[in-house]
Write a protein that holds these residues in place. Structure first.
Motif, PDB file in Angstrom:
ATOM      1  N   VAL A  27      12.835 -15.732  39.959  1.00 37.74           N
ATOM      2  CA  VAL A  27      12.713 -16.132  41.359  1.00 37.74           C
ATOM      3  C   VAL A  27      12.238 -14.916  42.147  1.00 37.74           C
ATOM      4  N   ILE A  28      11.092 -15.081  42.798  1.00 40.38           N
ATOM      5  CA  ILE A  28      10.536 -13.997  43.608  1.00 40.38           C
ATOM      6  C   ILE A  28      10.583 -14.447  45.063  1.00 40.38           C
ATOM      7  N   ASP A  29      11.543 -13.908  45.770  1.00 43.49           N
ATOM      8  CA  ASP A  29      11.847 -14.288  47.151  1.00 43.49           C
ATOM      9  C   ASP A  29      12.015 -12.985  47.932  1.00 43.49           C
ATOM     10  N   LEU A  30      11.158 -12.743  48.906  1.00 44.75           N
ATOM     11  CA  LEU A  30      11.188 -11.480  49.642  1.00 44.75           C
ATOM     12  C   LEU A  30      12.553 -11.211  50.270  1.00 44.75           C
ATOM     13  N   ASP A  31      13.209 -12.240  50.795  1.00 41.44           N
ATOM     14  CA  ASP A  31      14.535 -12.031  51.384  1.00 41.44           C
ATOM     15  C   ASP A  31      15.537 -11.550  50.331  1.00 41.44           C
ATOM     16  N   ARG A  32      15.529 -12.186  49.163  1.00 41.19           N
ATOM     17  CA  ARG A  32      16.448 -11.781  48.092  1.00 41.19           C
ATOM     18  C   ARG A  32      16.149 -10.365  47.614  1.00 41.19           C
ATOM     19  N   ILE A  33      14.869 -10.043  47.507  1.00 44.78           N
ATOM     20  CA  ILE A  33      14.488  -8.697  47.073  1.00 44.78           C
ATOM     21  C   ILE A  33      14.963  -7.668  48.096  1.00 44.78           C
ATOM     22  N   THR A  34      14.758  -7.963  49.372  1.00 41.21           N
ATOM     23  CA  THR A  34      15.161  -7.024  50.420  1.00 41.21           C
ATOM     24  C   THR A  34      16.669  -6.807  50.395  1.00 41.21           C
ATOM     25  N   VAL A  35      17.426  -7.868  50.262  1.00 42.35           N
ATOM     26  CA  VAL A  35      18.887  -7.738  50.194  1.00 42.35           C
ATOM     27  C   VAL A  35      19.283  -6.913  48.966  1.00 42.35           C
ATOM     28  N   GLY A  41      26.334  -5.136  53.104  1.00 44.99           N
ATOM     29  CA  GLY A  41      26.414  -5.639  54.465  1.00 44.99           C
ATOM     30  C   GLY A  41      25.071  -5.830  55.154  1.00 44.99           C
ATOM     31  N   ALA A  42      23.985  -5.544  54.449  1.00 47.90           N
ATOM     32  CA  ALA A  42      22.660  -5.749  55.048  1.00 47.90           C
ATOM     33  C   ALA A  42      22.460  -7.241  55.331  1.00 47.90           C
ATOM     34  N   PRO A  43      21.729  -7.567  56.390  1.00 55.03           N
ATOM     35  CA  PRO A  43      21.525  -8.971  56.715  1.00 55.03           C
ATOM     36  C   PRO A  43      20.662  -9.678  55.668  1.00 55.03           C
ATOM     37  N   HIS A  44      20.855 -10.980  55.551  1.00 55.30           N
ATOM     38  CA  HIS A  44      20.053 -11.776  54.620  1.00 55.30           C
ATOM     39  C   HIS A  44      18.702 -12.144  55.226  1.00 55.30           C
ATOM     40  N   TRP A  45      18.580 -12.063  56.540  1.00 50.74           N
ATOM     41  CA  TRP A  45      17.329 -12.294  57.254  1.00 50.74           C
ATOM     42  C   TRP A  45      17.221 -11.213  58.318  1.00 50.74           C
ATOM     43  N   ASN A  46      16.110 -11.182  59.017  1.00 49.89           N
ATOM     44  CA  ASN A  46      15.902 -10.230  60.118  1.00 49.89           C
ATOM     45  C   ASN A  46      16.028  -8.791  59.626  1.00 49.89           C
ATOM     46  N   HIS A  48      15.081  -4.868  58.592  1.00 53.17           N
ATOM     47  CA  HIS A  48      14.407  -3.728  59.197  1.00 53.17           C
ATOM     48  C   HIS A  48      12.988  -3.645  58.626  1.00 53.17           C
ATOM     49  N   PRO A  49      11.992  -3.323  59.448  1.00 52.83           N
ATOM     50  CA  PRO A  49      10.600  -3.275  58.962  1.00 52.83           C
ATOM     51  C   PRO A  49      10.380  -2.348  57.762  1.00 52.83           C
ATOM     52  N   LEU A  50      11.076  -1.219  57.697  1.00 53.95           N
ATOM     53  CA  LEU A  50      10.906  -0.342  56.538  1.00 53.95           C
ATOM     54  C   LEU A  50      11.512  -0.940  55.278  1.00 53.95           C
ATOM     55  N   HIS A  51      12.615  -1.657  55.426  1.00 54.21           N
ATOM     56  CA  HIS A  51      13.206  -2.348  54.278  1.00 54.21           C
ATOM     57  C   HIS A  51      12.231  -3.406  53.771  1.00 54.21           C
ATOM     58  N   GLN A  52      11.632  -4.137  54.707  1.00 54.29           N
ATOM     59  CA  GLN A  52      10.662  -5.165  54.326  1.00 54.29           C
ATOM     60  C   GLN A  52       9.454  -4.565  53.625  1.00 54.29           C
ATOM     61  N   ARG A  53       9.018  -3.422  54.091  1.00 53.46           N
ATOM     62  CA  ARG A  53       7.849  -2.777  53.490  1.00 53.46           C
ATOM     63  C   ARG A  53       8.116  -2.396  52.031  1.00 53.46           C
ATOM     64  N   VAL A  54       9.278  -1.804  51.782  1.00 56.11           N
ATOM     65  CA  VAL A  54       9.637  -1.438  50.411  1.00 56.11           C
ATOM     66  C   VAL A  54       9.777  -2.700  49.559  1.00 56.11           C
ATOM     67  N   ALA A  55      10.436  -3.709  50.093  1.00 55.32           N
ATOM     68  CA  ALA A  55      10.633  -4.954  49.356  1.00 55.32           C
ATOM     69  C   ALA A  55       9.301  -5.648  49.069  1.00 55.32           C
ATOM     70  N   GLN A  56       8.377  -5.573  50.002  1.00 53.43           N
ATOM     71  CA  GLN A  56       7.067  -6.205  49.792  1.00 53.43           C
ATOM     72  C   GLN A  56       6.346  -5.568  48.600  1.00 53.43           C
TER      73      GLN A  56
END
Length: 146
Positions: A27-35, A41-46, A48-56
């Motif tokens: 399963v490749i899901d950007l939200d799951r990867i970011t978490v 305690g990191a949010p499951h949505w919303n 941080h842009p740098l977290h999203q960049r690394v996860a992307q």
């Protein structure tokens, strides 16, 4: 088999995958990867842009590797708005496109209660593309029909 699960934010794409994917599937899901890549305690949505960049970046690597093994396993990939280039790649891979869309009113209500305000813009763009007939090229599936 590659399953590309698409739809607007908060449509139920992750829920659809949870009800269809098995324990041995990828399963490749950007939200799951970011978490997975952020601290406790990191949010499951919303995110941080740098977290999203690394996860992307991790997502791209996962897609590249997983699609090399489609003869051995099923891959479920969330891709909200695949570009024409991505859709062409998925077609070459003989992917099954699943569109999860419970309707614009439900999506906007979910975004209002669960997601960041900028997700309204993404959902609006998704629905605008659908109405124009340019997005996805597949028939929609309601998120709770399964």
């Amino acid at each position: 088999m590659l399953y590309v699960v698409t739809g607007p934010p908060a449509a139920g794409k992750s829920s659809w995958i949870e009800s269809h994917a098995g324990p041995n599937d990828i399963v490749i899901d950007l939200d799951r990867i970011t978490v997975a890549l952020t601290g406790p305690g990191a949010p499951h949505w919303n995110h941080h842009p740098l977290h999203q960049r690394v996860a992307q970046r991790a997502r791209y690597a996962a897609i590249d590797e997983a699609t090399q093994h489609l003869d051995s396993l099923d891959v479920y990939l969330i891709h909200t708005m695949p570009s024409p280039k991505a859709r062409a790649r998925y077609k070459r891979l003989d992917a099954r496109i699943i569109v999860v869309d419970p309707g614009e009113q439900i999506v906007m209500s979910r975004i209002e209660s669960m997601r960041s305000p900028e997700m309204r813009r993404v959902a609006t763009r998704w629905y605008r593309a659908r109405r124009g007939g340019t997005a996805h090229g597949a028939m929609p599936h309601a998120s709770r029909s399964w």
